[in-house]
Write a protein that holds these residues in place. Structure first.
Motif, PDB file in Angstrom:
ATOM      1  N   TYR A 154       4.106 -22.628  29.189  1.00  0.00           N
ATOM      2  CA  TYR A 154       3.344 -22.308  27.827  1.00  0.00           C
ATOM      3  C   TYR A 154       2.195 -21.687  28.320  1.00  0.00           C
ATOM      4  O   TYR A 154       1.832 -21.535  29.526  1.00  0.00           O
ATOM      5  CB  TYR A 154       2.848 -23.975  27.470  1.00  0.00           C
ATOM      6  CG  TYR A 154       3.947 -24.577  26.825  1.00  0.00           C
ATOM      7  CD1 TYR A 154       4.233 -24.699  25.719  1.00  0.00           C
ATOM      8  CD2 TYR A 154       4.778 -25.468  27.626  1.00  0.00           C
ATOM      9  CE1 TYR A 154       5.023 -25.541  25.087  1.00  0.00           C
ATOM     10  CE2 TYR A 154       5.686 -26.233  27.521  1.00  0.00           C
ATOM     11  CZ  TYR A 154       5.991 -26.246  25.830  1.00  0.00           C
ATOM     12  OH  TYR A 154       6.844 -27.115  25.573  1.00  0.00           O
TER      13      TYR A 154
ATOM     14  N   GLN B 143      10.048 -18.245  25.853  1.00  0.00           N
ATOM     15  CA  GLN B 143      10.831 -18.660  24.638  1.00  0.00           C
ATOM     16  C   GLN B 143      11.306 -20.192  24.786  1.00  0.00           C
ATOM     17  O   GLN B 143      11.566 -20.624  25.887  1.00  0.00           O
ATOM     18  CB  GLN B 143      11.754 -17.792  24.120  1.00  0.00           C
ATOM     19  CG  GLN B 143      10.860 -16.368  23.606  1.00  0.00           C
ATOM     20  CD  GLN B 143      10.007 -16.391  22.755  1.00  0.00           C
ATOM     21  OE1 GLN B 143      10.491 -16.840  21.529  1.00  0.00           O
ATOM     22  NE2 GLN B 143       8.848 -16.361  22.839  1.00  0.00           N
ATOM     23  N   GLU B 144      12.161 -20.578  23.696  1.00  0.00           N
ATOM     24  CA  GLU B 144      12.814 -21.865  23.977  1.00  0.00           C
ATOM     25  C   GLU B 144      13.805 -21.927  24.575  1.00  0.00           C
ATOM     26  O   GLU B 144      14.577 -20.795  24.941  1.00  0.00           O
ATOM     27  CB  GLU B 144      13.218 -22.270  22.435  1.00  0.00           C
ATOM     28  CG  GLU B 144      12.334 -22.974  21.459  1.00  0.00           C
ATOM     29  CD  GLU B 144      13.032 -23.392  20.220  1.00  0.00           C
ATOM     30  OE1 GLU B 144      14.135 -24.154  20.559  1.00  0.00           O
ATOM     31  OE2 GLU B 144      12.446 -23.219  19.231  1.00  0.00           O
TER      32      GLU B 144
ATOM     33  N   TYR C 119       1.440 -20.107  18.969  1.00  0.00           N
ATOM     34  CA  TYR C 119       2.116 -21.122  18.527  1.00  0.00           C
ATOM     35  C   TYR C 119       1.911 -21.534  17.094  1.00  0.00           C
ATOM     36  O   TYR C 119       2.160 -22.525  16.753  1.00  0.00           O
ATOM     37  CB  TYR C 119       2.002 -22.412  19.374  1.00  0.00           C
ATOM     38  CG  TYR C 119       2.273 -22.226  21.165  1.00  0.00           C
ATOM     39  CD1 TYR C 119       3.778 -21.938  21.273  1.00  0.00           C
ATOM     40  CD2 TYR C 119       1.376 -21.680  21.928  1.00  0.00           C
ATOM     41  CE1 TYR C 119       4.048 -21.586  22.574  1.00  0.00           C
ATOM     42  CE2 TYR C 119       1.790 -21.337  23.224  1.00  0.00           C
ATOM     43  CZ  TYR C 119       3.026 -21.303  23.665  1.00  0.00           C
ATOM     44  OH  TYR C 119       3.496 -20.974  24.781  1.00  0.00           O
TER      45      TYR C 119
ATOM     46  N   ASP D 280       6.445 -31.848  27.569  1.00  0.00           N
ATOM     47  CA  ASP D 280       6.325 -30.444  28.584  1.00  0.00           C
ATOM     48  C   ASP D 280       4.874 -30.205  29.011  1.00  0.00           C
ATOM     49  O   ASP D 280       4.682 -30.134  30.165  1.00  0.00           O
ATOM     50  CB  ASP D 280       6.746 -29.382  27.608  1.00  0.00           C
ATOM     51  CG  ASP D 280       8.455 -29.383  27.599  1.00  0.00           C
ATOM     52  OD1 ASP D 280       9.168 -30.418  28.385  1.00  0.00           O
ATOM     53  OD2 ASP D 280       9.060 -28.451  26.818  1.00  0.00           O
TER      54      ASP D 280
ATOM     55  N   VAL E 250       7.610 -31.232  23.311  1.00  0.00           N
ATOM     56  CA  VAL E 250       6.804 -30.386  23.634  1.00  0.00           C
ATOM     57  C   VAL E 250       5.472 -31.066  24.252  1.00  0.00           C
ATOM     58  O   VAL E 250       4.915 -30.682  25.124  1.00  0.00           O
ATOM     59  CB  VAL E 250       6.154 -29.395  22.198  1.00  0.00           C
ATOM     60  CG1 VAL E 250       4.858 -28.738  22.403  1.00  0.00           C
ATOM     61  CG2 VAL E 250       7.363 -28.596  21.816  1.00  0.00           C
TER      62      VAL E 250
ATOM     63  N   LYS F 182       9.690 -18.299  16.035  1.00  0.00           N
ATOM     64  CA  LYS F 182       9.561 -18.310  17.381  1.00  0.00           C
ATOM     65  C   LYS F 182       7.888 -18.068  17.771  1.00  0.00           C
ATOM     66  O   LYS F 182       7.121 -17.565  17.031  1.00  0.00           O
ATOM     67  CB  LYS F 182      10.080 -17.081  18.222  1.00  0.00           C
ATOM     68  CG  LYS F 182      11.756 -17.082  18.083  1.00  0.00           C
ATOM     69  CD  LYS F 182      12.174 -15.910  18.640  1.00  0.00           C
ATOM     70  CE  LYS F 182      13.772 -15.826  18.606  1.00  0.00           C
ATOM     71  NZ  LYS F 182      14.323 -14.641  18.995  1.00  0.00           N
TER      72      LYS F 182
ATOM     73  N   PHE G  73      10.162 -25.672  26.189  1.00  0.00           N
ATOM     74  CA  PHE G  73      10.038 -24.477  26.894  1.00  0.00           C
ATOM     75  C   PHE G  73       9.828 -24.565  28.182  1.00  0.00           C
ATOM     76  O   PHE G  73       9.454 -25.469  28.778  1.00  0.00           O
ATOM     77  CB  PHE G  73       8.734 -24.014  26.161  1.00  0.00           C
ATOM     78  CG  PHE G  73       8.617 -23.608  24.542  1.00  0.00           C
ATOM     79  CD1 PHE G  73       9.023 -22.430  24.148  1.00  0.00           C
ATOM     80  CD2 PHE G  73       8.500 -24.835  23.687  1.00  0.00           C
ATOM     81  CE1 PHE G  73       8.963 -22.176  22.886  1.00  0.00           C
ATOM     82  CE2 PHE G  73       8.456 -24.426  22.222  1.00  0.00           C
ATOM     83  CZ  PHE G  73       8.710 -23.037  21.874  1.00  0.00           C
TER      84      PHE G  73
END
Lengths: 347, 375
Positions: free
Chosen positions: B172, B248-249, B214, B268, B265, B241, B169
């Protein structure tokens, strides 16, 4: 207090063969024993079980704990509303019910001081009979008072039926020790730390002020009602009382888990019922396993009172437990529990 | 399934990311042998923090936010073991770290966690597990708790952009608490992990993502009001999603495989919200997975505490202590079925996992090595 405790057999026609003691009456029109009379049979009893979805998995609530089809709250309500009248649970096994679930039906009813109208089959009767004999031998438990952190104040009938029932059902599921009281019965709050107003009636604050000012906590709907009164307080919760799940969660938060009298681990399919003898020297914590079989995980229990001695009693044996002092109470590590276990306690 | 084409493309992306990020930073890591949570914990943790230059330079006059590791439901235990002896960070380690931070001049300490499927205050969640939160509350002079699994005390979520692009992503949306602090600390339990191979200070931060956005029950367009369930559908499997209000991704055609997605993730998140102090507790723990819900798990006693100011360096040292090679790639233990989070974080420029470059203070890796797979 009922003098006669009915132990009914659901039967029509000629009695089944074999020794039926300690059953003592018939429910359903059979002959050969006295007919069940004088008991209250609450409507809506369910076959006790973990609720299963269409795919065969356990249905779970928002926290992941499985939903249970349980009658404990129904029995407690019935005993509260008509204390002089024994309670009989009318729940028949669904097709394909496992033999262990018949024992579960018997122990669930008797844990809460009622009796199950026994569905007799030659295969299940020995187990059910053993369960009934066990509780008959511990008849004194029926009259022991619940160890409570909270009193649920409601009429439990009429406009209050849904709200009161759901409070009882969901608080039981959270293992909250509770007792029941009618609106206006302030004497019932004697010695109680917290009470929740689970009634559609307006709160008669003036009536309850003495109890609150002496240190009681009254939990009501509506944040604006929050205030301190003497040594006690009124806690107004923001949750809509119509959303009973939210209301019960909010009530438990208002009490705080600091006031819990019992906690369980690895016991998702269990409900508990915790009682003490009038002199406080003995107690019993009942564990009813709605999965209806031997638990796969090692269950632990914490009790807020520092009992000196604890024994795990199942329908067929007794095992001494080693109390470990923690958080002002005791914690007990239990061996795998089947359908039912009583933890017998001594001060 | 990961294809050869996908692997080559991934390698090219990684090289590009690494180039953008430049050389990964390096910081010393301290190790201390620690067998119990008893009286020896205080001197052990003092030595631990002295080994990385002391706490004063990090926390003096600062607001410190500590993400603790309270994974799973509080009513779940590994056998009869209280959660802190298996899968949760021990309250005495949390309390001692806070006590020493308080002594080093921390202005305010906030304890953060995203407890399972609830908006209950953290204190209540801890009590359900059998903890007495007053031990933590009284460990320092100004202590606050916040449940970060939802909006919490703020009016809006805070957006954290992933530097150098991000693997999964671009940014976040998180609870405000991860922004409203001067120093961010992760206190993790050293464990294996069914999806990510291993869980240390960085993987602990997987739990900073609010399930209102999430989670399995997140709102479709806007964040939900309450967190429902875990992060299985949005993060592990990519079956749905996150709420559309959140970024979004980057690559919706990427593998729908937890072993691919979860490490990315985590990398990230650690780039977006870097850890200023990583503390990894392996005094008592569990082997075979991250919680009692994983089959075949068992208690173990690794007997160490590790700390460092760079999470990748600290996790690399802890990985080695647990008997694994932090340079291992997918297919080698503990990353048999997943990518190496350390490598992915390194690509984002968070830190180096190269043990030949990391200075270790106190005990050495060989002194405390505990092969968790053999436990």
């Amino acid at each position: 207090m009922p003098q006669f405790h009915p132990l009914p057999l659901r039967w029509t026609g000629t009695l089944p063969a074999g020794d039926l003691a300690p059953l003592n009456c018939l429910y359903g029109g059979g002959a050969g024993m006295p007919a069940l009379t004088g008991a209250q049979i609450p409507k809506g009893a369910q076959w006790p079980s973990v609720r299963v979805n269409k795919r065969g998995g356990a249905e779970a609530g928002p926290t992941g704990a499985p939903w249970l089809n349980a009658n404990g709250w129904l029995i407690r309500r019935a005993r509260h509303l008509e204390p002089g009248k024994p309670v009989v649970i009318d729940a028949q096994p669904p097709a394909g019910a496992r033999p262990g679930s018949y024992v579960l039906a018997a122990v669930e009813a008797m844990t809460y001081g009622a009796a199950w109208a026994v569905t007799h089959t030659p295969e299940t009767w020995p187990g059910v009979r053993g369960a009934i004999q066990f509780f008959t031998a511990h008849a004194e438990w029926r009259e022991w008072a619940p160890v409570a952190a909270l009193t649920v104040v409601s009429d439990f009938t009429g406009d209050d039926e849904f709200l009161g029932d759901e409070f009882l059902n969901l608080l039981t599921r959270r293992q909250v020790g509770l007792r029941l009281a009618a609106p206006g019965n302030v004497a019932a709050l004697q010695g109680a730390g917290a009470a929740v107003w689970a009634s559609k009636k307006p709160v008669p604050y003036a009536q309850y002020m003495g109890w609150i000012r002496s240190g009681g906590t009254l939990i009501v709907q509506g944040e604006a009602n929050s205030r301190t009164e003497g040594k006690g307080r009124v806690i107004g919760r923001a949750e809509e009382w119509d959303d009973v799940y939210a209301a019960v969660t909010g009530t438990h938060l208002a009490m705080t888990r600091r006031t819990d009298v019992l906690r369980l681990w690895n016991a998702g399919s269990f409900n508990s019922f915790y009682q003490a003898a009038p002199d406080g020297r003995r107690g019993v914590a009942h564990l009813v396993n709605y999965a209806g079989n031997r638990s796969s995980d090692d269950t632990s229990i914490w009790l807020s009172k520092p009992w000196k001695k604890a024994t795990l009693t199942t329908l067929d044996k007794q095992t001494p437990l080693k109390p470990m002092a923690t958080n002002g109470g005791i914690e007990l590590s239990l061996p795998p529990v089947g359908v039912y276990a009583a933890i017998e306690l001594e001060a | 399934m990961i294809t050869r084409r996908g692997l080559l493309a991934g390698a090219a992306t990684a090289a590009l990311m690494q180039q953008r990020a430049g050389a990964a930073p390096i910081a010393p890591v301290a190790i201390q042998r620690c067998r119990t949570y008893g009286a020896g914990l205080e001197p052990t943790m003092r030595r631990l923090f002295d080994g990385i230059g002391g706490l004063g330079r990090l926390v003096n006059n600062k607001t410190v936010a500590i993400k603790v590791n309270l994974t799973g439901r509080p009513s779940q235990r590994l056998g009869h073991a209280p959660a802190e002896l298996a899968h949760w960070t021990h309250p005495r380690v949390i309390g001692m770290a806070m006590h020493l931070m308080n002594e080093a001049g921390a202005k305010r300490i906030r304890i953060l966690e995203s407890p399972w499927s609830t908006t209950d205050p953290l204190e209540e969640y801890m009590m359900e597990a059998g903890w007495d939160p007053s031990l933590i509350l009284n460990a320092a002079k100004k202590v606050e708790f916040e449940n970060t699994n939802y909006l919490g005390n703020a009016k809006q979520y805070t957006r954290f952009k992933v530097p150098n692009g991000g693997h999964m992503f671009p940014a976040y949306d998180l609870n405000h608490s991860y922004a409203d602090c001067d120093v961010f600390v992760s206190i993790a339990k050293a464990k294996e992990h069914a999806t990510a191979g291993i869980t240390l200070s960085m993987k602990n931060c997987f739990g900073i993502t609010p399930c209102t956005i999430y989670g399995d029950g997140a709102g479709e367009k806007e964040p939900g009001l309450v967190p429902v369930g875990g992060r299985g559908q949005v993060i592990h499997s990519g079956a749905r999603k996150p709420s559309l209000s959140a970024p979004q991704e980057l690559h919706p055609d990427s593998p729908r495989d937890g072993g691919y997605r979860v490490p990315r993730v985590v990398a990230d998140l650690n780039a977006a919200r870097p850890i200023d102090l990583a503390i990894i507790e392996g005094v008592e723990s569990m082997a075979g997975g991250e919680g009692p819900w994983i089959r075949g798990t068992r208690r173990c006693s690794p007997g160490f505490i590790i700390a460092g100011t760079n999470a990748v360096c600290t996790d690399a040292v802890a990985t080695a202590v647990l008997g694994f090679d932090p340079m291992a790639m997918r297919g080698a233990p503990p990353f048999e079925h997943c990518d190496n989070t350390l490598a992915l974080a390194e690509q984002l420029g968070v830190g180096s996992r190269d043990l030949t470059k990391i200075e270790v203070a106190g005990a050495q890796i060989a002194d405390v090595r505990y092969e968790i797979r053999k436990a």
